[in-house]
Design a protein around this motif. Structure first.
Motif, PDB file in Angstrom:
ATOM      1  N   UNK A 105       5.647   5.180  -5.540  1.00  8.83           N
ATOM      2  CA  UNK A 105       5.018   3.923  -5.179  1.00  8.83           C
ATOM      3  C   UNK A 105       5.040   2.986  -6.504  1.00  8.83           C
ATOM      4  N   UNK A 106       5.026   3.447  -7.503  1.00  8.43           N
ATOM      5  CA  UNK A 106       5.435   2.533  -8.767  1.00  8.43           C
ATOM      6  C   UNK A 106       6.730   1.985  -8.548  1.00  8.43           C
ATOM      7  N   UNK A 107       7.688   2.651  -8.310  1.00  7.65           N
ATOM      8  CA  UNK A 107       9.180   2.181  -7.981  1.00  7.65           C
ATOM      9  C   UNK A 107       9.063   0.937  -7.138  1.00  7.65           C
ATOM     10  N   UNK A 160      13.708   3.885  -0.433  1.00 13.85           N
ATOM     11  CA  UNK A 160      13.117   4.298  -1.889  1.00 13.85           C
ATOM     12  C   UNK A 160      11.855   5.243  -1.716  1.00 13.85           C
ATOM     13  N   UNK A 161      11.304   5.548  -0.425  1.00 16.70           N
ATOM     14  CA  UNK A 161      10.187   6.116  -0.423  1.00 16.70           C
ATOM     15  C   UNK A 161      10.441   7.712  -0.743  1.00 16.70           C
ATOM     16  N   UNK A 162       9.668   8.298  -1.680  1.00 16.76           N
ATOM     17  CA  UNK A 162       9.498   9.833  -1.827  1.00 16.76           C
ATOM     18  C   UNK A 162       8.192  10.493  -1.567  1.00 16.76           C
ATOM     19  N   UNK A 201       0.969  -1.434  -0.066  1.00 14.16           N
ATOM     20  CA  UNK A 201       0.079   0.007  -0.107  1.00 14.16           C
ATOM     21  C   UNK A 201       0.925   1.313  -0.016  1.00 14.16           C
ATOM     22  N   UNK A 202       0.385   2.281  -0.764  1.00 18.83           N
ATOM     23  CA  UNK A 202       1.245   3.685  -0.567  1.00 18.83           C
ATOM     24  C   UNK A 202       1.188   4.160   0.681  1.00 18.83           C
TER      25      UNK A 202
END
Length: 328
Positions: free
Chosen positions: A38-40, A123-125, A28-29
């Motif tokens: 999220x796609x990454x 990896x989250x942004x 989940x985002x």
């Protein structure tokens, strides 16, 4: 998920209806996560590249979508069937389309991050990390870290930068074009002084960015005085301002006059530090403290509470001398 409802809610109708099975792994985002982030993470969870996943989702093989305009030709039925999210939920994860304001307040790249959030979710942004006014992570409350290290910054610069960031955010939210144009002029002056550039408010260098945000705040609260202090003794910048802004010559001349007046009122540091001992004694006599306090208050009133400390001291000393009849 109801496929008919998805097709009806889609902003673009498609003649060919393609349905995909939901992705096997769908983390989940996080709250306020950027769509490209999220796609990454989805791609990593499903053991493929982000580009391959975009192709499978009908997003094309180019840039991973980040802005609302990137979703204009999306096959929403195909996308939402695979992600198991509604069109509104997906669109809410994008950045707003860039508005052509003079001030660059939104970065196209990850110029800052939250160490705590990245450690917890690699990896989250998050979306708000891309905006110039974001200094604190809205998720965990930690201070955001710049991508490039810089020399240590003072608490005073941090406070001024925070005030400027708040003013910038308010101006963008209210679409205040007049204030945004004034901010652009301020940043142009800063760039001519060689301490920044037009995009300094979203710089990956923390010090450069805070200086730009602080300049924005000063330019809004005390525009003429702030620019006058910057231009003291800098005729080259005055000439450049006249050339670039020929329609604002009256304002430039007014600022130049104020700058020259400040040069007369605020002598150099060396002169201020070599005060005769006799005069220092005069200031310490009984009753002198009250007059000195009044002089300090007047100096703050004239130059502003955020003025350079040395300038305030010199101005207060000049006011005290005049009121006490002490000769220079």
């Amino acid at each position: 998920m109801d496929e008919a409802r998805l097709e009806h809610s889609s902003p673009i109708r498609h003649r060919v209806r393609v349905t995909l099975k939901p992705l096997p792994c769908r983390p989940s985002p996080e709250r306020d996560e950027l769509l490209s982030s999220w796609i990454g993470r989805l791609a990593k969870a499903n053991h493929c590249s982000a580009e391959e996943l975009c192709g499978y989702l009908g997003l094309g093989q180019g840039r991973v979508p980040e802005f609302a305009s990137d979703l204009r030709v999306v096959n929403w039925v195909q996308l939402c069937a695979a992600l198991q999210w509604s069109p509104d939920e997906v669109a809410a994860m994008t950045l707003p389309d860039a508005v052509h304001y003079a001030v660059r307040y939104m970065s196209l790249h990850d110029f800052q991050y939250c160490p705590g959030c990245v450690e917890q979710t690699p990896g989250i942004v998050l979306r708000h990390w891309r905006f110039a006014w974001s200094l604190i992570c809205e998720t965990c409350g930690r201070t955001l870290a710049a991508r490039r290290r810089s020399e240590a910054v003072s608490d005073r610069l941090l406070a001024r930068g925070a005030r400027g960031a708040k003013i910038l955010k308010t101006a963008v939210a209210s679409n205040d074009l007049k204030r945004l144009r004034r901010m652009d002029l301020t940043l142009y002056v800063v760039s001519m002084l060689g301490v920044g550039h037009s995009a300094s408010a979203i710089s990956a260098n923390e010090r450069e960015r805070l200086i730009a945000l602080a300049a924005v705040g000063i330019g809004m609260t005390r525009p003429l005085l702030g620019v006058a202090l910057i231009l003291r003794g800098n005729d080259r910048v005055v000439r450049e301002l006249r050339r670039v802004f020929p329609r604002h010559r009256k304002v430039i001349e007014r600022v130049r006059g104020l700058s020259q007046d400040l040069d007369r009122r605020l002598p150099g540091r060396r002169e201020a530090e070599h005060t005769p001992k006799k005069e220092t004694y005069e200031a310490s006599r009984p009753g002198g403290s009250e007059s000195a306090l009044k002089a300090a208050r007047q100096a703050i009133s004239e130059l502003g509470p955020d003025a350079n400390r040395q300038a305030l001291l010199v101005r207060a000393d000049a006011i005290w001398r005049r009121s006490s009849g002490v000769k220079s």
